[in-house]
Design a protein around this motif. Structure first.
Motif, mmCIF file in Angstrom:
data_model
loop_
_atom_site.group_PDB
_atom_site.id
_atom_site.type_symbol
_atom_site.label_atom_id
_atom_site.label_comp_id
_atom_site.label_asym_id
_atom_site.label_seq_id
_atom_site.Cartn_x
_atom_site.Cartn_y
_atom_site.Cartn_z
ATOM 1 N N LYS A 1 -8.768 -6.986 -3.841
ATOM 2 C CA LYS A 1 -9.600 -6.342 -4.705
ATOM 3 C C LYS A 1 -9.078 -5.072 -5.013
ATOM 4 O O LYS A 1 -8.934 -4.492 -3.714
ATOM 5 C CB LYS A 1 -11.147 -6.336 -4.235
ATOM 6 N N VAL A 2 -8.270 -4.634 -6.118
ATOM 7 C CA VAL A 2 -7.812 -3.333 -5.918
ATOM 8 C C VAL A 2 -8.223 -2.654 -7.199
ATOM 9 O O VAL A 2 -8.624 -3.118 -8.152
ATOM 10 C CB VAL A 2 -6.042 -3.487 -5.997
ATOM 11 N N ASP A 3 -7.871 -1.170 -7.020
ATOM 12 C CA ASP A 3 -8.093 -0.321 -7.921
ATOM 13 C C ASP A 3 -7.296 -0.713 -9.212
ATOM 14 O O ASP A 3 -6.114 -0.846 -9.123
ATOM 15 C CB ASP A 3 -7.953 1.074 -7.480
ATOM 16 N N ASP A 4 -7.765 -0.361 -10.549
ATOM 17 C CA ASP A 4 -7.187 -0.835 -11.890
ATOM 18 C C ASP A 4 -6.297 0.205 -12.224
ATOM 19 O O ASP A 4 -5.318 0.090 -13.252
ATOM 20 C CB ASP A 4 -7.924 -1.397 -12.791
ATOM 21 N N SER A 5 -6.272 1.353 -11.222
ATOM 22 C CA SER A 5 -5.134 2.485 -11.765
ATOM 23 C C SER A 5 -3.981 2.210 -11.237
ATOM 24 O O SER A 5 -2.741 2.902 -11.374
ATOM 25 C CB SER A 5 -5.677 3.575 -11.436
ATOM 26 N N LEU A 6 -3.820 1.167 -10.133
ATOM 27 C CA LEU A 6 -2.586 1.067 -9.666
ATOM 28 C C LEU A 6 -1.483 0.344 -10.144
ATOM 29 O O LEU A 6 -1.877 -0.621 -10.994
ATOM 30 C CB LEU A 6 -2.843 0.393 -8.286
ATOM 31 N N THR A 7 -0.225 0.236 -10.049
ATOM 32 C CA THR A 7 0.769 -0.592 -10.461
ATOM 33 C C THR A 7 0.685 -1.749 -9.282
ATOM 34 O O THR A 7 0.253 -1.670 -8.193
ATOM 35 C CB THR A 7 2.098 0.200 -10.339
ATOM 36 N N VAL A 8 1.404 -2.759 -9.876
ATOM 37 C CA VAL A 8 1.741 -3.925 -8.814
ATOM 38 C C VAL A 8 2.443 -3.641 -7.401
ATOM 39 O O VAL A 8 1.989 -3.925 -6.454
ATOM 40 C CB VAL A 8 2.499 -5.101 -9.493
ATOM 41 N N LEU A 9 3.366 -2.799 -7.637
ATOM 42 C CA LEU A 9 4.081 -2.281 -6.444
ATOM 43 C C LEU A 9 3.187 -1.629 -5.632
ATOM 44 O O LEU A 9 3.084 -1.611 -4.386
ATOM 45 C CB LEU A 9 5.211 -1.482 -6.895
ATOM 46 N N GLU A 10 2.368 -0.702 -6.196
ATOM 47 C CA GLU A 10 1.328 0.289 -5.307
ATOM 48 C C GLU A 10 0.313 -0.814 -4.670
ATOM 49 O O GLU A 10 -0.152 -0.705 -3.485
ATOM 50 C CB GLU A 10 0.680 1.287 -6.152
ATOM 51 N N ALA A 11 -0.115 -1.781 -5.618
ATOM 52 C CA ALA A 11 -1.064 -2.510 -5.017
ATOM 53 C C ALA A 11 -0.702 -3.310 -3.829
ATOM 54 O O ALA A 11 -1.243 -3.535 -2.806
ATOM 55 C CB ALA A 11 -1.634 -3.474 -6.134
ATOM 56 N N ALA A 12 0.526 -3.749 -3.928
ATOM 57 C CA ALA A 12 1.258 -4.453 -2.889
ATOM 58 C C ALA A 12 1.428 -3.771 -1.508
ATOM 59 O O ALA A 12 1.013 -4.055 -0.572
ATOM 60 C CB ALA A 12 2.389 -5.139 -3.544
ATOM 61 N N LEU A 13 2.100 -2.548 -1.761
ATOM 62 C CA LEU A 13 2.547 -1.585 -0.571
ATOM 63 C C LEU A 13 1.070 -1.272 0.027
ATOM 64 O O LEU A 13 1.143 -1.275 1.215
ATOM 65 C CB LEU A 13 3.202 -0.418 -0.917
ATOM 66 N N VAL B 1 10.027 -9.255 -13.658
ATOM 67 C CA VAL B 1 9.780 -8.074 -14.073
ATOM 68 C C VAL B 1 9.594 -7.001 -12.952
ATOM 69 O O VAL B 1 9.276 -7.480 -11.777
ATOM 70 C CB VAL B 1 8.237 -7.969 -14.887
ATOM 71 N N ILE B 2 9.648 -5.643 -13.399
ATOM 72 C CA ILE B 2 9.681 -4.776 -12.424
ATOM 73 C C ILE B 2 8.222 -4.155 -12.094
ATOM 74 O O ILE B 2 7.522 -3.896 -12.657
ATOM 75 C CB ILE B 2 10.522 -3.567 -12.566
ATOM 76 N N ALA B 3 7.740 -4.326 -10.657
ATOM 77 C CA ALA B 3 6.625 -4.092 -10.172
ATOM 78 C C ALA B 3 6.009 -2.562 -10.210
ATOM 79 O O ALA B 3 4.823 -2.364 -10.371
ATOM 80 C CB ALA B 3 6.397 -4.644 -8.688
ATOM 81 N N CYS B 4 7.105 -1.744 -10.589
ATOM 82 C CA CYS B 4 6.834 -0.266 -10.177
ATOM 83 C C CYS B 4 6.192 0.291 -11.628
ATOM 84 O O CYS B 4 5.524 1.239 -11.974
ATOM 85 C CB CYS B 4 7.838 0.525 -9.776
ATOM 86 N N LYS B 5 6.381 -0.628 -12.712
ATOM 87 C CA LYS B 5 6.222 -0.142 -13.980
ATOM 88 C C LYS B 5 4.993 -1.053 -14.556
ATOM 89 O O LYS B 5 4.318 -0.739 -15.888
ATOM 90 C CB LYS B 5 7.373 -0.417 -15.018
ATOM 91 N N ILE B 6 4.252 -2.003 -13.931
ATOM 92 C CA ILE B 6 3.347 -2.834 -14.399
ATOM 93 C C ILE B 6 2.100 -2.711 -13.802
ATOM 94 O O ILE B 6 1.929 -2.524 -12.435
ATOM 95 C CB ILE B 6 3.699 -4.179 -14.332
ATOM 96 N N LYS B 7 0.911 -2.390 -14.782
ATOM 97 C CA LYS B 7 -0.417 -2.178 -14.178
ATOM 98 C C LYS B 7 -1.123 -3.433 -13.643
ATOM 99 O O LYS B 7 -0.802 -4.363 -14.380
ATOM 100 C CB LYS B 7 -1.279 -1.382 -15.126
ATOM 101 N N VAL B 8 -1.793 -3.485 -12.627
ATOM 102 C CA VAL B 8 -2.727 -4.601 -12.135
ATOM 103 C C VAL B 8 -3.562 -5.156 -13.186
ATOM 104 O O VAL B 8 -4.180 -4.047 -13.997
ATOM 105 C CB VAL B 8 -3.220 -4.287 -10.769
ATOM 106 N N GLU B 9 -3.814 -6.225 -13.314
ATOM 107 C CA GLU B 9 -4.866 -6.624 -14.475
ATOM 108 C C GLU B 9 -5.758 -7.851 -13.750
ATOM 109 O O GLU B 9 -5.125 -8.231 -12.712
ATOM 110 C CB GLU B 9 -4.460 -7.302 -15.727
#
Ligand code: SF4
Ligand code: SF4
Ligand code: SF4
Ligand code: FES
Ligand code: FES
Lengths: 890, 156
Positions: free
Chosen positions: A13-25, A60-68
């Motif tokens: 469960k993550v904040d929707d402001s994060l990118t995929v990379l941020e959510a993973a890290l 795709v690159i994870a640092c440019k994609i927002k989580v959904e």
């Protein structure tokens, strides 16, 4: 909002402001990355953070994609790793293979991604181009740039652009030749780089690297000792030495950012020239002595003087605890209210002026609110140079869409970020501000309900505006009426609006009027008492706010309780168990004059270098020489301390515990990192010892915390603060009790004045005390350099800062330079009615024609020999910003 | 300088997206991009000076050093390469006394090697200012420069 995603089969469960990379890290799932940095906008340039999303077989690159909501992410499979490996190998082809000699070894992100992804050495060797090594750029005194290790991630470029707003770096050239470049690919030192080092701390590899990188064995969380911003720092200690400083990411003030002084300016702490033992002057020469001998000599001598013959200069460099003890000593032991400190030379008009108009002379808002303002009016503040981290906040505000108005006679750096730059003549601030007020009233942009409910004296003020028709204002200030109108409209119609000001407002014979003009403007539009909206005097020294709060002033006890108020007197007599004087004491400038007239006979001077910091330095020297007994307490043998009879060695900020109060009223802990060098001692300890030698009670403090507890007991605004509460993060006064959370915004509901209302002040324009004439045709104004602090006692002992700014430069407009006949770099002699100073000419459009500027950081060119000691009648501040000079080729 | 640049950029509005055309205009008028001119453009267009240089250095069309009165471009395209462009370059270099990419001290010549100039049939070929010289060999090169030098003399 939170969303549900799955990364490699793990449900999160993550904040929707994060990118995929941020959510993973954030959830401890590593995805290799090189161009990502948490403080920067993702650029997607390294292409290593590849992932597959929602089971689609595309990477795709994870640092440019927002989580959904419902997203599934796969961070690794053979296809992903294959592409990553290819990309990574291309990076290695251009990277020197010299890890064991690299300072970043074991701490390098290229190593980290390589060990994760793996590479094929043969393939790399086949692709390797044998291009010659590019010479390392070693021009900056604090860090090097080694292009051969650069992986072109762009983090430095983006840092300098997004965080620093300096834009010193950019990609240059193309293809295989691409480099991180300054303008014309010149050495960094010759570029616009401000040496903040923000890019250096973010470089993922060993390309941008500090010159002197010793790993510390431990770190200590404390506060930067330089300016009033009060940035949080972590001192790196190795043995008994400070070997590094890093920004404290936990600090609410700077969030890890630092300016060049804060990050690199620490060499002076362990400098050879530190005072290590007391010195007693015998037959004109200093002789080393033990503490006992020195303290007894001082106690014996101080006892000889009557209270009106004794004065103390306290110090805005010292802690709150020390200022408290020092003023207590002066008042309770010596019976004198003759105590003052350098606030007299900086914000005395703010304290005097704002106390009358809005009830308190401190910043009404917090530093972090600046970036949320809709408009900012910066007048008489060279923010980026004097308060660098606040300067960043102003730039941030601009990037957030705020309108910026800069009023300054000089073309300061901030003008680049301004929507309007009002270039008024030095010393015409009252006219300019009243002109702006007049426009706001004429166009009916005032906040009527605020004026009616929360202020008084509006009608008298309105009448005084009659005089300030725009023709008249334009004539006095030199600013076109159209610009004044535009500025007024911007300020009045973009709320929340915040006014920032500093010495350009206060250091005038009409400094108090200037300050009142500012509060008039804020009140007129109701821009006060709200978030991001208020009157913000930027305080200069690290603890000048605290020194004022602690009553190191001639008219007040701690917490601005007036010495002339019988109730306050009674309170402190009871607390300190002694009789106190209710006669207000003399101010700094008056004490100097009284020493000259032999009325003040003994002086206790702590951490001040008056010979360089006060106006008309020759007069100061003569005055101090007339003293019967003069004790100086400092970390170095300053120019002023040399005149003393006894010199006491003080411990530096890194060697003691205590608190500093920064410009936003935040009381923050400083912590001892190393033992005091030599036999030096904390200032509070020294003063307490003198008191004890004089057989006085009430000075038996075992540590700084005990002192602070006494402060909290007697100072209402500090009442709720304790060391325990500010262990992690400082609190902003007033803190009314142990539960109170502090006060980021002042005057929300009432003003702390007698009537609980703010007061308008009718004003008249008065010109500066000394204006140019035939003999002295130029105006001299004083300013500061980013690279030095005050009289340079500390920063001049940092080699690298000296390299970045090595001597006094008189900034002269090309037009004046032509008239005088000087070229850039020529030696010149600057003369005023009070003396003359040698310096070097710098020809620049920063200075308007007719006005030259000098700093006062250099003892070889003591600018304050020239300045005018004429005083503001209320605040007694000298007119350091305007005097008349002539310049000749030297 | 400032007045001149002011004139050169008079048809521009001072917007950041005008950077490339503005640099082209400056180079058109001054022959190259002097540092001061780039600083002026940076301020005029409100673009960081590092960006101005970054963009200018990205494109091969921009030059940062002044060019001589005669711009010699030696083609190194495939056809010319096969027919001995290297030798042509060496010979010219001997004739005018400067290396590839340099400008002579008297500001008469600038020598530069370039990619195909579209006259492959005449390979190996060069251009001097706008005139094309083809099917070159050591002799014809010597002749060309003898004539050039003579012209200079008479012009003086
Ligand atoms: S110097 Fe460092 S931060 Fe800058 S591009 Fe190169 S590797 Fe990245
Ligand atoms: S040190 Fe600071 S100003 Fe200099 S290039 Fe790096 S980020 Fe920019
Ligand atoms: S802005 Fe001030 S407090 Fe912050 S690092 Fe710089 S000198 Fe220190
Ligand atoms: S981290 Fe995503 S592209 Fe570099
Ligand atoms: S290769 Fe030389 S002109 Fe085409």
């Amino acid at each position: 909002m939170k969303v549900n995603i799955t990364i490699d089969g793990i449900k999160l469960k993550v904040d929707d402001s994060l990118t995929v990379l941020e959510a993973a890290l954030e959830n401890n799932v590593y995805i290799p990355n090189l161009c990502h940095h948490k403080d920067l906008i993702p650029s997607g340039s390294c292409r290593l953070c590849l992932v597959e999303i929602n089971n689609r077989k595309v990477q795709v690159i994870a640092c440019k994609i927002k989580v959904e909501e419902g997203m599934t992410v796969i961070t690794d499979n053979p296809e992903i790793n294959f592409i990553r490996q290819m990309t990574l190998e291309l990076l290695h082809v251009n990277h020197t293979q010299d890890c064991t000699n690299c300072m970043k070894n074991t701490n390098c992100q290229l190593q980290e991604v390589t060990s994760y992804i793996g590479t094929n050495e043969t393939r790399i060797e086949q692709m390797r181009k044998n291009r010659p090594l590019i010479p390392v750029d070693t021009s900056n005194p604090f860090f090097n740039l080694d292009h051969n290790k650069c992986i072109l991630c762009g983090i430095c470029i983006r840092t300098c652009n997004e965080i620093q707003g300096v834009d010193a770096l950019q990609y240059g050239y193309s293809g295989f030749d691409t480099l991180v470049c300054t303008f014309l690919n010149k050495p960094i030192k010759e570029s616009v780089c401000e040496s903040c080092g923000e890019c250096v701390v973010r470089c993922p590899v060993g390309a941008l690297i500090p010159k002197n990188m010793q790993r510390p064995s431990r770190t200590v969380k404390t506060i930067c000792p330089y300016c009033g911003v009060g940035c949080g720092i972590n001192l790196g200690v190795r043995g008994e030495k400070i070997v590094s400083i890093e920004g404290d990411y936990e600090s609410p003030v700077n969030k890890g950012r630092l300016c060049v002084k804060g990050r690199f300016g620490y060499e002076w702490i362990n400098h050879d020239e530190r005072l290590k033992t007391p010195l007693i002057k015998k037959a004109g020469k200093f002789v080393e002595s033990g503490w006992d001998e020195a303290l007894e000599l001082i106690a014996k001598n101080f006892s000889k003087y009557k209270s009106h013959e004794f004065a103390t200069f306290s110090s805005a460099r010292c802690t709150n605890e020390e200022n408290y003890v020092i003023q207590k000593f002066t008042r309770a032991v010596m019976g004198s209210n003759h105590i003052d400190h350098c606030a007299r030379l900086c914000h005395a008009p703010s304290v005097a002026g704002l106390a009358q108009s809005i009830g308190s002379g401190a910043m009404t808002n917090s530093i972090k609110e600046i970036s949320d303002a809709a408009s900012i009016f910066a007048i008489g503040s060279n923010t980026t140079e004097s308060h660098p981290i606040i300067g960043l906040k102003v730039k941030e505000a601009k990037w957030n869409g705020a309108k910026i108005i800069v009023a300054n006679p000089r073309k300061i750096d901030l003008c680049k970020f301004a929507d309007i730059w009002l270039q008024h003549k030095t010393g015409t601030d009252v006219a300019l501000l009243m002109g702006i007020c007049r426009v706001i009233v004429d166009k009916n942009l005032i906040d009527e309900s605020f004026i009616e409910k929360r202020s008084e004296n509006f009608d008298a003020f309105k009448r005084s505006l009659k005089e300030f028709g725009l023709d008249y204002v334009e004539k006095i200030t030199g600013v076109p009426a159209k610009q004044i109108e535009a500025a007024a409209e911007i300020y009045a119609s973009n709320s929340p609006a915040s006014i920032l000001y500093a010495m350009g407002i206060t250091q005038h014979t009409h400094g108090t009027d200037n300050v009142l003009a500012i509060s008039n403007l804020a009140l007129l539009t109701g821009n006060i008492g709200k978030l991001s909206s208020g009157v913000n005097p930027l305080r200069g020294q690290n603890n000048v706010q605290g020194a004022c709060d602690m009553g190191a002033l001639p008219v007040v006890y701690p917490g601005y309780q007036k010495v002339a108020d019988p109730k306050a007197k009674q309170k402190f007599e009871k607390a300190w168990n002694c009789k106190l004087s209710d006669t207000p004491g003399l101010t700094l400038t008056e004490i100097v004059n009284s020493a000259y007239n032999k009325k003040i006979k003994a002086l206790y001077l702590i951490g001040e270098n008056s010979l360089l910091s006060e106006p008309d330095a020759n007069h100061v020297r003569k005055s101090l020489q007339k003293l019967d007994f003069f004790v100086a307490q400092d970390i170095f043998l300053s120019e002023t301390a040399r005149l003393a009879d006894v010199v006491l060695p003080a411990a530096s900020f890194a060697e003691k515990d205590g608190t500093f109060t920064n410009t936003e009223r935040r009381v923050q802990r400083i912590r001892k990192a190393i033992n005091p060098v030599g036999n030096s001692q904390p200032d509070w300890w020294i003063t307490c010892q003198i008191a004890k030698k004089m057989n006085r009670k009430g000075f038996d403090f075992k540590n700084s915390e005990e002192i602070f507890n006494e402060v909290a007991l007697l100072t209402p605004s500090y009442k709720g603060i304790s060391y325990k509460r500010i262990e992690k993060e400082g609190l902003q006064w007033p803190v009314n009790d142990e539960k109170h959370k502090g006060t980021p915004v002042l005057h929300k509901d009432v003003f702390p004045t007698a009537s609980s209302k703010a007061k308008f002040f009718p004003l008249k324009y008065r010109p500066p005390a000394e204006l140019p004439d035939k003999q002295y045709p130029l105006i001299l104004t004083t300013e500061r350099s980013l690279y030095h602090y005050h009289t340079g006692t500390m920063t001049r002992r940092v080699d690298g800062l000296n390299q970045l700014n090595e001597r006094e430069l008189v900034e002269i407009n090309p037009v004046d330079a032509k008239t005088i006949g000087v070229n850039d770099g020529d030696k010149v002699c600057v003369t005023s009615r009070r003396g003359n100073v040698d310096a070097v000419a710098k020809i620049t459009n920063k200075s308007p024609a007719g006005t030259v500027a000098m700093s006062f950081h250099f003892f070889e060119s003591p600018t304050n020999v020239l300045t005018n000691p004429a005083l503001d009648p209320v605040a007694k501040i000298p007119e350091l910003k305007v005097c008349a000079v002539m310049i000749e080729k030297g | 300088m400032e007045k001149e640049l002011n004139k050169i950029l008079s048809s521009f509005q001072g917007k950041s997206n005008e950077l490339i055309p503005a640099l082209q205009q400056i180079q058109e008028e001054l022959g190259y991009l002097p540092g001061d001119a780039m600083l002026y453009a940076a301020e005029f267009l409100n673009v960081p000076e590092s960006t101005v240089f970054g963009v200018a250095s990205f494109y091969a069309q921009f030059r940062f050093t002044p060019v001589g009165k005669n711009m010699i471009m030696v083609c190194k395209g495939t056809a010319c390469h096969v027919k001995g462009a290297e030798k042509v370059l060496d010979e010219i270099s001997r004739q005018v006394g400067i290396e590839d990419g340099e400008t002579s001290a008297d500001m008469q010549y600038t020598l530069e090697s370039v990619a195909c100039i579209g006259c492959c049939a005449l390979a190996p070929c060069i251009t001097i200012n706008s005139e094309v010289h083809g099917r070159l060999n050591a002799k014809s090169i010597e002749k060309i420069f003898k004539r050039k030098k003579a012209e200079e003399k008479t012009n003086e």
